[in-house]
Motif scaffolding. Structure first.
Motif, mmCIF file in Angstrom:
data_model
loop_
_atom_site.group_PDB
_atom_site.id
_atom_site.type_symbol
_atom_site.label_atom_id
_atom_site.label_comp_id
_atom_site.label_asym_id
_atom_site.label_seq_id
_atom_site.Cartn_x
_atom_site.Cartn_y
_atom_site.Cartn_z
ATOM 1 N N UNK A 87 33.681 20.144 14.229
ATOM 2 C CA UNK A 87 33.420 20.481 15.630
ATOM 3 C C UNK A 87 32.514 19.441 16.284
ATOM 4 N N UNK A 88 31.556 18.932 15.508
ATOM 5 C CA UNK A 88 30.676 17.877 16.024
ATOM 6 C C UNK A 88 31.488 16.649 16.387
ATOM 7 N N UNK A 89 32.445 16.289 15.518
ATOM 8 C CA UNK A 89 33.306 15.145 15.819
ATOM 9 C C UNK A 89 34.078 15.354 17.111
ATOM 10 N N UNK A 100 33.110 7.791 20.951
ATOM 11 C CA UNK A 100 34.169 7.645 19.962
ATOM 12 C C UNK A 100 33.658 7.053 18.641
ATOM 13 N N UNK A 101 32.728 6.119 18.760
ATOM 14 C CA UNK A 101 32.150 5.515 17.560
ATOM 15 C C UNK A 101 31.428 6.577 16.722
ATOM 16 N N UNK A 102 30.660 7.425 17.407
ATOM 17 C CA UNK A 102 29.962 8.494 16.694
ATOM 18 C C UNK A 102 30.925 9.476 16.069
ATOM 19 N N UNK A 103 31.984 9.812 16.783
ATOM 20 C CA UNK A 103 32.993 10.740 16.281
ATOM 21 C C UNK A 103 33.679 10.173 15.047
ATOM 22 N N UNK A 104 34.041 8.901 15.110
ATOM 23 C CA UNK A 104 34.685 8.249 13.956
ATOM 24 C C UNK A 104 33.762 8.264 12.744
ATOM 25 N N UNK A 105 32.496 7.931 12.961
ATOM 26 C CA UNK A 105 31.533 7.902 11.856
ATOM 27 C C UNK A 105 31.339 9.290 11.254
ATOM 28 N N UNK A 106 31.250 10.300 12.112
ATOM 29 C CA UNK A 106 31.071 11.677 11.641
ATOM 30 C C UNK A 106 32.255 12.118 10.788
ATOM 31 N N UNK A 107 33.470 11.820 11.266
ATOM 32 C CA UNK A 107 34.666 12.246 10.536
ATOM 33 C C UNK A 107 34.846 11.462 9.241
ATOM 34 N N UNK A 154 39.643 12.193 13.727
ATOM 35 C CA UNK A 154 39.381 10.784 13.419
ATOM 36 C C UNK A 154 40.434 9.889 14.069
ATOM 37 N N UNK A 155 41.704 10.216 13.877
ATOM 38 C CA UNK A 155 42.782 9.395 14.418
ATOM 39 C C UNK A 155 42.722 9.319 15.940
ATOM 40 N N UNK A 156 42.465 10.457 16.561
ATOM 41 C CA UNK A 156 42.428 10.494 18.024
ATOM 42 C C UNK A 156 41.245 9.691 18.558
ATOM 43 N N UNK A 157 40.100 9.781 17.890
ATOM 44 C CA UNK A 157 38.929 9.010 18.327
ATOM 45 C C UNK A 157 39.160 7.517 18.121
ATOM 46 N N UNK A 158 39.809 7.163 17.034
ATOM 47 C CA UNK A 158 40.146 5.752 16.799
ATOM 48 C C UNK A 158 41.083 5.237 17.898
ATOM 49 N N UNK A 159 42.066 6.052 18.232
ATOM 50 C CA UNK A 159 43.008 5.662 19.278
ATOM 51 C C UNK A 159 42.311 5.529 20.627
ATOM 52 N N UNK A 160 41.488 6.511 20.974
ATOM 53 C CA UNK A 160 40.804 6.496 22.265
ATOM 54 C C UNK A 160 39.797 5.351 22.374
ATOM 55 N N UNK A 161 39.279 4.921 21.238
ATOM 56 C CA UNK A 161 38.328 3.806 21.242
ATOM 57 C C UNK A 161 39.029 2.463 21.381
ATOM 58 N N UNK A 162 40.359 2.473 21.268
ATOM 59 C CA UNK A 162 41.123 1.237 21.386
ATOM 60 C C UNK A 162 41.514 0.627 20.059
ATOM 61 N N UNK A 163 41.084 1.239 18.954
ATOM 62 C CA UNK A 163 41.416 0.724 17.621
ATOM 63 C C UNK A 163 42.743 1.335 17.169
ATOM 64 N N UNK A 164 43.823 0.865 17.747
ATOM 65 C CA UNK A 164 45.125 1.469 17.487
ATOM 66 C C UNK A 164 45.612 1.230 16.063
ATOM 67 N N UNK A 165 45.230 0.102 15.479
ATOM 68 C CA UNK A 165 45.649 -0.184 14.103
ATOM 69 C C UNK A 165 45.065 0.849 13.137
ATOM 70 N N UNK A 166 43.786 1.138 13.296
ATOM 71 C CA UNK A 166 43.139 2.142 12.444
ATOM 72 C C UNK A 166 43.710 3.525 12.715
ATOM 73 N N UNK A 167 43.952 3.820 13.996
ATOM 74 C CA UNK A 167 44.516 5.117 14.358
ATOM 75 C C UNK A 167 45.887 5.297 13.737
#
Length: 215
Positions: A135-137, A146-153, A173-186
């Motif tokens: 839920x925190x993520x 998004x960076x915090x969400x990715x780190x939390x997850x 995690x995937x959605x935060x990676x995508x929203x942050x612009x890191x599509x490869x990681x997402x």
């Protein structure tokens, strides 16, 4: 018959020796006996207290729910706060805080919800910790951290490889990676989600996302 008499005499002698021993060491034996009784009473009292605490804390939880529904958020939250103050570190208090945080989240008070979720990351109940972390993520994602969400997850997934909350964690995690612009990681996370949870909502969502990000 002779053997029976001998056994009785032996037993009588043993009892006599035991009585003599008790008389000779009456004070220390009495102290030991008292200690045993006190210890037994303490254990019984602890069990009784724990049972009473469990029952009373859940009663307070339901009362707080009723206050929330019938008197509004201010009264309900005050009741949940009182529950947490009176019965800290109980499951009832934990779930009361989760309810507060979830309500704040639905009202888009994401920062306040985030604070409560963070406070539950060290809860004694592992299910509560898992729900709070995921839920925190989501709350961090909602405020565009998004960076915090990715780190939390990522931290949660690494520390809880068999948790029931893993599908939601990978999804966030995937959605935060995508929203942050890191599509490869997402894309990699969505592939993991599809592979491990194919027949679930998360798998279906991941499949669509993989198609979109692969174009």
């Amino acid at each position: 018959m002779q053997n029976t008499n001998n056994n009785q005499e032996t037993l009588s002698a043993a009892i006599s020796k035991f009585i003599d021993l008790c008389k000779a060491h009456k004070k220390p034996l009495l102290i030991i006996l008292i200690a045993v009784i006190v210890a037994a009473g303490g254990i019984s009292g602890y069990i009784s207290h724990r049972k009473s605490t469990l029952q009373n804390s859940w009663a307070r939880f339901y009362d707080a729910q009723l206050a929330l529904l019938s008197q509004g958020q201010e009264s309900g939250f005050a009741a949940f706060d009182q529950l947490n103050e009176t019965y800290p570190d109980t499951d009832a208090a934990y779930y009361g805080k989760l309810m507060q945080a979830d309500l704040l989240f639905t009202e888009e008070n994401f920062a306040q919800a985030e604070d409560i979720y963070k406070s539950l990351l060290n809860a004694k109940n592992p299910q509560v910790r898992a729900i709070a972390a995921v839920s925190l993520g989501g709350a961090q994602q909602a405020v565009k951290d998004y960076e915090g969400s990715v780190a939390t997850m990522q931290s949660f997934i690494a520390a809880n490889p068999t948790s029931f909350a893993l599908p939601q964690a990978y999804f966030t995690l995937a959605l935060s990676q995508e929203l942050s612009g890191d599509k490869a990681a997402a894309l990699e996370t969505y592939k993991k989600l599809l592979e491990d949870y194919t027949q679930t909502y998360f798998g279906v969502f991941a499949k669509d996302k993989i198609s979109q990000l692969s174009k």
